[in-house]
Design a protein around this motif. Sequence first.
Motif, PDB file in Angstrom:
ATOM      1  N   THR A 146      41.889  23.615  45.800  1.00 36.44           N
ATOM      2  CA  THR A 146      41.281  24.760  45.136  1.00 36.44           C
ATOM      3  C   THR A 146      41.226  25.938  46.099  1.00 36.44           C
ATOM      4  N   LEU A 147      41.681  27.102  45.656  1.00 40.20           N
ATOM      5  CA  LEU A 147      41.579  28.311  46.470  1.00 40.20           C
ATOM      6  C   LEU A 147      40.120  28.758  46.512  1.00 40.20           C
ATOM      7  N   VAL A 148      39.574  28.927  47.719  1.00 37.95           N
ATOM      8  CA  VAL A 148      38.167  29.323  47.842  1.00 37.95           C
ATOM      9  C   VAL A 148      37.999  30.684  48.508  1.00 37.95           C
ATOM     10  N   ALA A 149      39.016  31.197  49.168  1.00 38.84           N
ATOM     11  CA  ALA A 149      38.924  32.515  49.793  1.00 38.84           C
ATOM     12  C   ALA A 149      40.319  33.088  49.961  1.00 38.84           C
ATOM     13  N   ALA A 150      40.440  34.389  49.722  1.00 40.70           N
ATOM     14  CA  ALA A 150      41.726  35.063  49.893  1.00 40.70           C
ATOM     15  C   ALA A 150      41.461  36.449  50.449  1.00 40.70           C
TER      16      ALA A 150
END
Length: 315
Positions: free
Chosen positions: A21-25
């Motif tokens: 899961t992407l949590v920060a970009a």
Amino acid sequence: MNDPRVADALALWGLEGCLVTLVAARENQVFRVEALSGPLALRLHRPGYRSRAELASELAWMAALEGRGVKVPRPVPANDGSLCVAVAGTFVDVLTYLEGTPLIKDGQVAQDADSSETAFRLGGTLARLHDISDEWNAPAGFVRPAWDVEGLLGDNPLWGRFWENPALTRHQAELLTGARRAAQRALSRLGPDLDYGLIHADAVPENVLVGDGAVYLVDFDDGGFGFRLFDLATTVNRLQRHAPDGAASRRFLDGYLKARPIDLRPLPLFRLLRSLTYVGWVIARIDEPGAAARCTRFIDEAISQAKTYLEYAKD
């Protein structure tokens, strides 16, 4: 996850098939990986920002801190023992995933956080980080950015030529240029007597996680060599934004001083220096969503700090 770099990186760590899961970009892309041994953080570093040597040094430092009891993510080696791997031109690493809530997120203080106690513990954590870093023998080839006089006030500061921010009015540019000269004189005079060594350099509330009564530090992307007062000023400035009465920042400094002595008299200088860096940082990001509002805020804060410091310097 559609990014082929993620799938390739997972295979290098033996994590194929794990939920991601992407949590920060922000500066880097950070993914949460549900591994059988517990959650991990997979980081895809922004291309061109840090060299392999700089990233390897960051990871070695974090491992040393975590091994001595500072609550930071622990680097996890890939199947071949590497801590940092290039995947399709992007440097990738894996860290333990720290369960916690950011002290401040989207401008809001974590509901379950005692901000006064957390600020005090954060001060003690930074003091411990500084002590351990001084005791630690860095490996050969260790390289990290330097928040020194040149890195802060030289012709090409680490975060950009703040006095050339195109959003500055002529009067504002003149004020910041004058503040820069005053700060250069002060640092030249004080430099030999100031506490200098490895610093986190970004211990803002967004990079402080709270949970189960503990305080965790994350995001060592800009950690390097620098003045310890610059580390303190980074946190104080941000705490003051969210708690203008100064109570949280005082508790933070109390926590640091309880664990480690430091002369706080030059702190106004470093609060100015920290505010100036953001005016430079935003220049390269001015076209990003929300950057115009951030730029205005950064300039307002820097102008306020410059006026305060120049008055302080008269005394």
